[in-house]
Design a protein around this motif. Structure first.
Motif, mmCIF file in Angstrom:
data_model
loop_
_atom_site.group_PDB
_atom_site.id
_atom_site.type_symbol
_atom_site.label_atom_id
_atom_site.label_comp_id
_atom_site.label_asym_id
_atom_site.label_seq_id
_atom_site.Cartn_x
_atom_site.Cartn_y
_atom_site.Cartn_z
ATOM 1 N N LYS A 18 3.755 25.586 -96.964
ATOM 2 C CA LYS A 18 4.356 25.878 -98.196
ATOM 3 C C LYS A 18 4.920 27.261 -98.118
ATOM 4 C CE LYS A 18 5.481 24.966 -102.248
ATOM 5 N NZ LYS A 18 6.991 24.385 -102.742
ATOM 6 N N ILE A 19 4.237 27.944 -97.657
ATOM 7 C CA ILE A 19 4.439 29.429 -97.552
ATOM 8 C C ILE A 19 5.634 29.628 -96.768
ATOM 9 C CG2 ILE A 19 3.698 31.890 -96.829
ATOM 10 C CD1 ILE A 19 0.803 31.079 -97.453
ATOM 11 N N ALA A 20 5.631 28.965 -95.528
ATOM 12 C CA ALA A 20 6.739 28.768 -94.590
ATOM 13 C C ALA A 20 7.873 28.594 -95.486
ATOM 14 C CB ALA A 20 6.356 28.055 -93.437
ATOM 15 N N GLU A 21 7.899 27.377 -96.112
ATOM 16 C CA GLU A 21 8.981 26.891 -96.947
ATOM 17 C C GLU A 21 9.466 27.840 -97.816
ATOM 18 O OE1 GLU A 21 9.502 23.220 -99.953
ATOM 19 O OE2 GLU A 21 8.435 22.767 -98.522
ATOM 20 N N VAL A 22 8.639 28.347 -98.511
ATOM 21 C CA VAL A 22 9.000 29.243 -99.396
ATOM 22 C C VAL A 22 9.981 30.472 -99.184
ATOM 23 C CG1 VAL A 22 8.477 31.016 -101.350
ATOM 24 C CG2 VAL A 22 7.387 28.630 -101.449
ATOM 25 N N CYS A 23 9.310 30.990 -97.818
ATOM 26 C CA CYS A 23 9.935 32.294 -97.079
ATOM 27 C C CYS A 23 11.057 32.012 -96.375
ATOM 28 C CB CYS A 23 8.823 32.755 -96.200
ATOM 29 S SG CYS A 23 7.451 33.710 -97.439
ATOM 30 N N GLY A 24 11.309 30.559 -96.055
ATOM 31 C CA GLY A 24 12.367 30.378 -95.216
ATOM 32 C C GLY A 24 12.079 30.580 -93.686
ATOM 33 N N VAL A 25 10.866 30.378 -93.135
ATOM 34 C CA VAL A 25 10.475 30.706 -91.824
ATOM 35 C C VAL A 25 9.526 29.482 -91.350
ATOM 36 C CG1 VAL A 25 10.628 33.285 -92.156
ATOM 37 C CG2 VAL A 25 8.443 31.890 -92.470
ATOM 38 N N THR A 26 9.282 29.451 -90.083
ATOM 39 C CA THR A 26 8.508 28.237 -89.469
ATOM 40 C C THR A 26 7.154 28.494 -89.837
ATOM 41 O OG1 THR A 26 8.381 29.685 -87.375
ATOM 42 C CG2 THR A 26 10.057 28.330 -87.710
ATOM 43 N N LYS A 42 10.740 43.206 -94.407
ATOM 44 C CA LYS A 42 10.628 43.515 -95.742
ATOM 45 C C LYS A 42 11.580 42.355 -96.510
ATOM 46 C CE LYS A 42 10.262 48.493 -95.335
ATOM 47 N NZ LYS A 42 10.946 49.885 -95.545
ATOM 48 N N LYS A 43 12.492 41.897 -95.912
ATOM 49 C CA LYS A 43 13.509 40.936 -96.615
ATOM 50 C C LYS A 43 12.446 39.811 -97.095
ATOM 51 C CE LYS A 43 14.934 38.235 -92.479
ATOM 52 N NZ LYS A 43 16.400 37.833 -91.591
ATOM 53 N N HIS A 44 11.433 39.439 -96.491
ATOM 54 C CA HIS A 44 10.577 38.372 -96.759
ATOM 55 C C HIS A 44 9.623 38.566 -97.805
ATOM 56 C CE1 HIS A 44 12.110 35.609 -93.868
ATOM 57 N NE2 HIS A 44 12.016 36.486 -93.071
ATOM 58 N N LEU A 45 9.132 39.839 -98.177
ATOM 59 C CA LEU A 45 8.119 40.049 -98.859
ATOM 60 C C LEU A 45 8.162 39.622 -100.297
ATOM 61 C CD1 LEU A 45 7.349 43.795 -98.256
ATOM 62 C CD2 LEU A 45 6.408 41.863 -97.186
ATOM 63 N N LEU A 46 9.338 39.674 -101.220
ATOM 64 C CA LEU A 46 9.606 38.873 -102.487
ATOM 65 C C LEU A 46 8.983 37.613 -102.282
ATOM 66 C CD1 LEU A 46 9.953 39.382 -105.671
ATOM 67 C CD2 LEU A 46 12.335 38.989 -104.768
ATOM 68 N N LYS A 47 9.704 36.903 -101.461
ATOM 69 C CA LYS A 47 9.219 35.519 -101.395
ATOM 70 C C LYS A 47 7.811 35.130 -100.996
ATOM 71 C CE LYS A 47 13.830 33.535 -100.869
ATOM 72 N NZ LYS A 47 14.820 32.815 -100.256
ATOM 73 N N LEU A 48 7.392 35.799 -100.249
ATOM 74 C CA LEU A 48 6.002 35.824 -99.935
ATOM 75 C C LEU A 48 5.000 36.277 -101.000
ATOM 76 C CD1 LEU A 48 3.779 35.331 -97.472
ATOM 77 C CD2 LEU A 48 4.285 37.713 -96.699
ATOM 78 N N SER A 49 5.281 37.256 -101.733
ATOM 79 C CA SER A 49 4.412 37.663 -102.909
ATOM 80 C C SER A 49 4.351 36.457 -103.726
ATOM 81 C CB SER A 49 5.032 38.603 -103.379
ATOM 82 O OG SER A 49 6.273 38.476 -104.349
ATOM 83 N N GLN A 50 5.511 35.750 -103.813
ATOM 84 C CA GLN A 50 5.573 34.557 -104.778
ATOM 85 C C GLN A 50 4.906 33.490 -104.419
ATOM 86 O OE1 GLN A 50 9.865 34.170 -105.129
ATOM 87 N NE2 GLN A 50 10.015 35.774 -106.784
ATOM 88 N N ALA A 51 4.834 33.120 -102.969
ATOM 89 C CA ALA A 51 4.155 32.202 -102.519
ATOM 90 C C ALA A 51 2.607 32.336 -102.453
ATOM 91 C CB ALA A 51 4.492 31.988 -100.973
#
Length: 66
Positions: A18-26, A42-51
Motif C-alpha cells: 500500500k505504501i508503494a502504491e501511494v508513493c508510486g514505487v515498487t 525528497k519527491k516521495h516524502l509528502l506521499k510517504l508521510s500520507q501513507a
C-alpha cells in the motif's frame, strides 16, 4: 532524537504494498527503505508521510539524519 526512516516504516501498520502504491514505487523499493539501504528521495516524502500517517517534517528530519 528523531526516528530513522527505516524505524518509521517498520513501525507503520500500513502494508508495504500500500505504501508503494501511494508513493508510486515498487514494493522492493519500500523494502530497501525499510532496511535502511537507501532513503526515499525528497519527491516521495509528502506521499510517504500520507501513507504512514506521519508529518512530512519528521520524515524530512529522519531523511537528513541518514
Amino acid at each position: 532524537m528523531s526516528q530513522s526512516i527505516s524505524e518509521i516504516l517498520n513501525k507503520s501498520v500500513t502494508p508495504s504494498n500500500k505504501i508503494a502504491e501511494v508513493c508510486g514505487v515498487t514494493k522492493q523499493t519500500i523494502n530497501l527503505w525499510k532496511r535502511g539501504n537507501t532513503v526515499p528521495p525528497k519527491k516521495h516524502l509528502l506521499k510517504l508521510s500520507q501513507a504512514v500517517s506521519i508529518g512530512v517534517d519528521e520524515l524530512s528530519a529522519a531523511r537528513e539524519a541518514y
